[in-house]
Design a protein around this motif. Structure first.
Motif, short mmCIF file in Angstrom:
data_model
loop_
_atom_site.label_atom_id
_atom_site.label_comp_id
_atom_site.label_asym_id
_atom_site.label_seq_id
_atom_site.Cartn_x
_atom_site.Cartn_y
_atom_site.Cartn_z
N ASP A 89 57.16 57.89 34.27
CA ASP A 89 58.05 58.48 33.27
C ASP A 89 58.02 60.00 33.30
O ASP A 89 58.58 60.65 32.42
N ARG A 90 57.39 60.55 34.32
CA ARG A 90 57.22 62.01 34.40
C ARG A 90 58.57 62.69 34.62
O ARG A 90 59.38 62.27 35.42
N LYS A 91 58.78 63.75 33.88
CA LYS A 91 59.98 64.57 34.01
C LYS A 91 59.57 65.93 34.54
O LYS A 91 58.46 66.38 34.34
N GLY A 92 60.49 66.59 35.22
CA GLY A 92 60.23 67.91 35.75
C GLY A 92 61.39 68.34 36.61
O GLY A 92 62.50 67.82 36.49
N LYS A 93 61.12 69.29 37.49
CA LYS A 93 62.18 69.73 38.40
C LYS A 93 61.58 70.19 39.71
O LYS A 93 60.38 70.50 39.81
N LEU A 94 62.45 70.25 40.71
CA LEU A 94 62.06 70.68 42.03
C LEU A 94 62.12 72.21 42.08
O LEU A 94 63.14 72.81 41.76
N VAL A 95 61.01 72.83 42.46
CA VAL A 95 60.93 74.28 42.59
C VAL A 95 60.45 74.59 44.00
O VAL A 95 59.33 74.22 44.37
N ASN A 96 61.30 75.23 44.79
CA ASN A 96 60.96 75.56 46.19
C ASN A 96 60.45 74.35 46.96
O ASN A 96 59.50 74.44 47.73
N GLY A 97 61.07 73.19 46.72
CA GLY A 97 60.71 71.98 47.45
C GLY A 97 59.53 71.21 46.89
O GLY A 97 59.12 70.20 47.45
N THR A 98 58.97 71.67 45.78
CA THR A 98 57.82 70.99 45.16
C THR A 98 58.22 70.52 43.77
O THR A 98 58.76 71.29 42.99
N PHE A 99 57.92 69.24 43.47
CA PHE A 99 58.19 68.71 42.13
C PHE A 99 57.14 69.26 41.17
O PHE A 99 55.94 69.11 41.38
N ILE A 100 57.61 69.92 40.12
CA ILE A 100 56.73 70.47 39.09
C ILE A 100 57.00 69.72 37.80
O ILE A 100 58.13 69.68 37.33
N ASN A 102 57.11 68.78 33.85
CA ASN A 102 57.46 69.60 32.69
C ASN A 102 56.26 70.26 32.03
O ASN A 102 56.32 71.41 31.62
N ALA A 103 55.16 69.52 31.92
CA ALA A 103 53.96 70.08 31.27
C ALA A 103 53.50 71.34 32.00
O ALA A 103 53.11 72.31 31.35
N ASP A 104 53.57 71.34 33.31
CA ASP A 104 53.16 72.52 34.07
C ASP A 104 54.22 73.62 34.00
O ASP A 104 53.89 74.80 34.01
N LEU A 105 55.49 73.23 33.94
CA LEU A 105 56.55 74.22 33.78
C LEU A 105 56.39 74.95 32.45
O LEU A 105 56.56 76.17 32.38
N ASN A 106 56.05 74.20 31.41
CA ASN A 106 55.87 74.80 30.08
C ASN A 106 54.68 75.76 30.05
O ASN A 106 54.72 76.76 29.35
N LYS A 107 53.63 75.46 30.81
CA LYS A 107 52.46 76.34 30.87
C LYS A 107 52.82 77.68 31.49
O LYS A 107 52.33 78.72 31.08
N LYS A 108 53.71 77.65 32.50
CA LYS A 108 54.12 78.89 33.17
C LYS A 108 54.89 79.79 32.24
O LYS A 108 54.86 81.00 32.36
N GLU A 109 55.62 79.17 31.30
CA GLU A 109 56.45 79.93 30.38
C GLU A 109 55.62 80.60 29.28
O GLU A 109 56.07 81.53 28.64
N GLU A 110 54.42 80.10 29.02
CA GLU A 110 53.58 80.63 27.94
C GLU A 110 53.04 81.99 28.23
O GLU A 110 52.89 82.48 29.26
#
Length: 110
Positions: A89-100, A102-110
């Motif tokens: 059920d993991r959600k996220g997006k592809l960044v430079n060919g790597t699936f990231i 959402n939890a890790d994407l949110n950490k980058k934004e903090e």
């Protein structure tokens, strides 16, 4: 070569390991090192575009990981079921060919 199921091949790998006395938990450190050696060969085969060796290297990585798991009293089915339950059920997006995720994407934004 006949097409065998993953379960059948897994059992053959475990039997092969047992015949060679590789299933002893005390050998886990050696088996883990062997896994990383095989993973390195996989990376080399991939980087060289060597498809014939790539197939064999993927198999070697699976074999070494199967034996390591067995040494730890874990089946590959248990490990895969656990991993899939975490990613299904993991959600996220592809960044430079790597699936990231959402939890890790949110950490980058903090």
């Amino acid at each position: 070569m006949s097409k065998e199921s993953l379960d059948e091949l897994n059992q053959k790998i475990i039997a092969w390991g047992a015949e060679r006395k590789l299933l002893n938990k005390e050998l886990s450190n050696r088996q883990l090192i062997k896994f990383f050696e095989e993973a390195g060969e996989l990376a080399q085969d991939f980087s060289k575009g060597n498809r014939a060796h790539l197939i064999d290297s993927i198999g070697d990585v699976f074999v070494t990981l199967t034996i390591f798991a067995e040494q730890q009293g874990i089946t590959m089915n248990q490990a895969l079921e656990k991993a899939y339950s975490h990613i299904k059920d993991r959600k996220g997006k592809l960044v430079n060919g790597t699936f990231i995720k959402n939890a890790d994407l949110n950490k980058k934004e903090e």
